[in-house]
Motif scaffolding. Structure first.
Motif, PDB file in Angstrom:
ATOM      1  N   CYS A 164      36.755  33.167  36.823  1.00  7.29           N
ATOM      2  CA  CYS A 164      36.868  33.044  38.297  1.00  7.29           C
ATOM      3  C   CYS A 164      36.895  34.591  38.615  1.00  7.29           C
ATOM      4  O   CYS A 164      36.750  35.571  38.151  1.00  7.29           O
ATOM      5  CB  CYS A 164      38.565  32.777  38.376  1.00  7.29           C
ATOM      6  SG  CYS A 164      38.953  32.871  39.966  1.00  7.29           S
TER       7      CYS A 164
ATOM      8  N   CYS B  83      43.338  36.760  39.827  1.00  6.11           N
ATOM      9  CA  CYS B  83      43.509  35.480  39.503  1.00  6.11           C
ATOM     10  C   CYS B  83      44.237  35.402  38.043  1.00  6.11           C
ATOM     11  O   CYS B  83      43.897  35.996  37.053  1.00  6.11           O
ATOM     12  CB  CYS B  83      42.159  34.407  39.419  1.00  6.11           C
ATOM     13  SG  CYS B  83      42.596  32.722  38.792  1.00  6.11           S
TER      14      CYS B  83
ATOM     15  N   THR C 270      43.965  33.360  35.650  1.00  3.00           N
ATOM     16  CA  THR C 270      43.206  33.111  34.578  1.00  3.00           C
ATOM     17  C   THR C 270      42.377  34.261  33.819  1.00  3.00           C
ATOM     18  O   THR C 270      41.807  34.247  32.792  1.00  3.00           O
ATOM     19  CB  THR C 270      41.943  32.070  35.089  1.00  3.00           C
ATOM     20  OG1 THR C 270      41.223  32.411  35.618  1.00  3.00           O
ATOM     21  CG2 THR C 270      42.558  30.708  35.373  1.00  3.00           C
TER      22      THR C 270
ATOM     23  N   CYS D 122      38.424  27.674  42.528  1.00  2.68           N
ATOM     24  CA  CYS D 122      39.366  28.067  41.365  1.00  2.68           C
ATOM     25  C   CYS D 122      40.801  26.866  41.650  1.00  2.68           C
ATOM     26  O   CYS D 122      41.409  27.168  42.771  1.00  2.68           O
ATOM     27  CB  CYS D 122      39.658  29.155  41.136  1.00  2.68           C
ATOM     28  SG  CYS D 122      41.077  29.704  39.809  1.00  2.68           S
TER      29      CYS D 122
ATOM     30  N   CYS E  60      43.626  29.703  42.290  1.00  2.00           N
ATOM     31  CA  CYS E  60      44.024  30.834  42.981  1.00  2.00           C
ATOM     32  C   CYS E  60      43.342  30.374  44.346  1.00  2.00           C
ATOM     33  O   CYS E  60      43.401  30.963  45.457  1.00  2.00           O
ATOM     34  CB  CYS E  60      43.371  32.104  42.659  1.00  2.00           C
ATOM     35  SG  CYS E  60      41.744  32.231  42.645  1.00  2.00           S
TER      36      CYS E  60
HETATM   37 ZN   LIG Z   1      41.315  31.943  40.229  1.00  2.46          ZN
END
Ligand SMILES: [Zn+2]
Length: 155
Positions: A108, A113, A115, A140, A143
């Protein structure tokens, strides 16, 4: 017989990737690690398509690509044609298709984010933008950040 057909028929078993946008060819060469192959590979670029657009083509003899590699190709160039050749016959001919969801494969682009902070797999919803040629867009799941697939960082 047209020249494209001759190119496809020239290998006994393997894969032909055709209609690669010329500017994407070497990204796909890198993505598939073709420099590491010891089997025959033919790479052509700036060939004219039937629609007089510049295109690239990759022929791999005795080598096939994985489903994950096909997904990565679809991220970069959603309209690439994949031909599977067995015993000189095209046994499968299709466009690489982008799955509606991508799990992993790509980072991402939003540094905040979750992740990028937690040890978890990324998850994107995909769509195709048809302005100026087909471009895959990744959104994503966590987010909402949208990224052009060709600008995304592959994992
Ligand atoms: Zn993200």
């Amino acid at each position: 017989m047209n020249k494209d057909k001759m190119l496809v028929e020239a290998i006994r078993d393997g894969i032909v990737l055709d209609h690669i946008p010329a500017e994407k060819l070497f990204q796909i060469v890198a993505l598939l690690h073709l420099d590491e192959l010891s089997t025959p590979v033919t790479i052509g670029n700036n060939l004219l398509s039937a629609r007089q657009e510049r295109k690239g083509i990759i022929k791999m003899a005795g080598h096939f690509v994985s489903a994950e590699e096909i997904d990565k190709i679809a991220l970069l160039a959603p309209n690439v044609h994949l031909n599977v050749i067995r015993d000189y016959q095209v046994v499968e001919k299709r466009k690489v298709s982008l799955p509606s969801e991508i799990h992993g494969l790509v980072r991402c682009s939003n540094p905040k984010c979750i992740t990028n902070a937690e040890p978890m797999q990324t998850f994107f919803h995909t769509s195709i933008e048809e302005t100026k040629g087909a471009k895959a867009v990744l959104e994503c799941h966590y987010c909402g950040r949208k990224t052009r697939a060709e600008e995304a960082e592959l994992l």
